[in-house]
Design an enzyme around this catalytic site. Structure first.
Site, PDB file in Angstrom:
ATOM      1  N   SER A   1       2.465   1.139   7.558  1.00  0.00           N
ATOM      2  CA  SER A   1       2.145   2.096   8.615  1.00  0.00           C
ATOM      3  C   SER A   1       2.475   1.547  10.007  1.00  0.00           C
ATOM      4  CB  SER A   1       0.667   2.463   8.566  1.00  0.00           C
ATOM      5  OG  SER A   1       0.347   2.961   7.280  1.00  0.00           O
TER       6      SER A   1
HETATM    7  N1  SAM Z   1      -1.786  -0.092   3.839  1.00  0.00           N
HETATM    8  C1  SAM Z   1      -0.389  -0.286   3.560  1.00  0.00           C
HETATM    9  C2  SAM Z   1       0.204  -1.418   4.352  1.00  0.00           C
HETATM   10  O1  SAM Z   1      -0.481  -2.002   5.187  1.00  0.00           O
HETATM   11  O2  SAM Z   1       1.372  -1.748   4.093  1.00  0.00           O
HETATM   12  C3  SAM Z   1       0.429   0.961   3.724  1.00  0.00           C
HETATM   13  C4  SAM Z   1       0.215   1.869   2.601  1.00  0.00           C
HETATM   14  S1  SAM Z   1       1.425   3.086   2.287  1.00  0.00           S
HETATM   15  C5  SAM Z   1       1.417   4.069   3.718  1.00  0.00           C
HETATM   16  C6  SAM Z   1       0.502   4.031   1.091  1.00  0.00           C
HETATM   17  C7  SAM Z   1       0.287   3.331  -0.220  1.00  0.00           C
HETATM   18  O3  SAM Z   1      -0.626   4.105  -0.999  1.00  0.00           O
HETATM   19  C8  SAM Z   1       1.543   3.188  -1.065  1.00  0.00           C
HETATM   20  O4  SAM Z   1       1.763   1.843  -1.362  1.00  0.00           O
HETATM   21  C9  SAM Z   1       1.236   4.005  -2.318  1.00  0.00           C
HETATM   22  O5  SAM Z   1       1.816   3.485  -3.494  1.00  0.00           O
HETATM   23  C10 SAM Z   1      -0.261   3.924  -2.349  1.00  0.00           C
HETATM   24  N2  SAM Z   1      -0.936   4.961  -3.151  1.00  0.00           N
HETATM   25  C11 SAM Z   1      -0.649   6.270  -3.287  1.00  0.00           C
HETATM   26  N3  SAM Z   1      -1.523   6.861  -4.129  1.00  0.00           N
HETATM   27  C12 SAM Z   1      -2.389   5.880  -4.525  1.00  0.00           C
HETATM   28  C13 SAM Z   1      -3.525   5.854  -5.392  1.00  0.00           C
HETATM   29  N4  SAM Z   1      -3.971   6.926  -6.029  1.00  0.00           N
HETATM   30  N5  SAM Z   1      -4.167   4.681  -5.551  1.00  0.00           N
HETATM   31  C14 SAM Z   1      -3.760   3.544  -4.920  1.00  0.00           C
HETATM   32  N6  SAM Z   1      -2.691   3.519  -4.098  1.00  0.00           N
HETATM   33  C15 SAM Z   1      -2.018   4.666  -3.893  1.00  0.00           C
END
Ligand code: SAM
Length: 214
Positions: free
Chosen positions: A62
């Site tokens: 993000s």
């Molecule tokens: N917090 C992260 C960082 O600092 O890099 C950015 C996260 S990215 C915007 C969103 C993440 O949510 C992705 O890696 C995606 O695979 C994960 N995601 C989506 N659905 C999910 C779920 N049900 N449970 C866990 N992770 C999930």
């Protein structure tokens, strides 16, 4: 790394302080955590830019301002135990871990979970544990949490996350009917059965995919 000091200073001055981030703990932590270590080698020069960046498996790290804004909105204390849904690169988990006692982070994609685990270990962030699984169901074993942050966009607030929030706890989550456009919402658990919702600002996140997500 010294080479990134200038870019980091600009991020702090223009993108965080300049846009109203006031929590000194958040500012200090984002000055300390080396964001360049959480992106691909070829993306390093762009690590402190005012935008998200692609990571593996079609996901993103993000925008720095959004990480700061969400962290500030969680109203954290040093003794807090925090659940993060969406580990991604591990950057936000690293930021959180410098402010609170313990971070539990859930990622649905195994490759990302393992890469983040290795990265955080290499960088000595010892109070973060990562679990591969569906974060829409939370991580009941370690509940209740003082704060929960979801870093992917949900169609509605997942009920399991509300249930795993401690009384007095805060949940910050992007919620929206559209797949890629959401409102950032803060849910505060004020008593056993009473939750207060506040809308904070418009955001754009990758979708939260799972049983209580998309
Ligand atoms: N917090 C992260 C960082 O600092 O890099 C950015 C996260 S990215 C915007 C969103 C993440 O949510 C992705 O890696 C995606 O695979 C994960 N995601 C989506 N659905 C999910 C779920 N049900 N449970 C866990 N992770 C999930």
């Amino acid at each position: 790394m010294k080479a990134f000091n200038y870019q980091r200073d600009i991020m702090i001055r223009d993108h965080l302080l300049g846009r109203g981030i006031r929590d000194q703990e958040v500012i200090k932590t984002m000055r300390d955590v080396p964001r360049e270590a959480f992106v691909d080698e070829r993306m390093r020069e762009k690590a402190y830019g005012d935008h998200p960046l692609p990571i593996a498996e079609g996901q993103t790290i993000s925008q720095p301002y959004i990480v700061a804004y969400m962290t500030e909105a969680l109203e954290l204390n040093h003794t807090d135990r925090v659940l993060e849904i969406g580990t991604g690169s591990g950057y936000a988990a690293a930021v959180l871990s410098r402010i609170v006692k313990m971070v539990y982070s859930v990622e649905r994609l195994g490759g990302l979970a393992e890469a983040a685990r290795q990265r955080l270990e290499l960088l000595s962030y010892t109070n973060v544990v990562i679990h591969e699984g569906d974060g829409t169901l939370g991580w009941p074993e370690h509940a209740p949490y003082d704060a929960i942050v979801v870093t992917a966009g949900a169609p509605k607030v997942p009920q399991p996350l509300c249930e795993q929030l401690a009384i007095g706890g805060r949940l910050v989550i992007p919620v929206g009917r559209s797949y890629d456009l959401q409102e950032l919402v803060r849910v505060r658990r004020v008593s056993e059965h009473d939750y207060r919702h506040e809308e904070l600002c418009g955001v754009r996140f990758v979708p939260l995919i799972g049983a209580a997500g998309w």
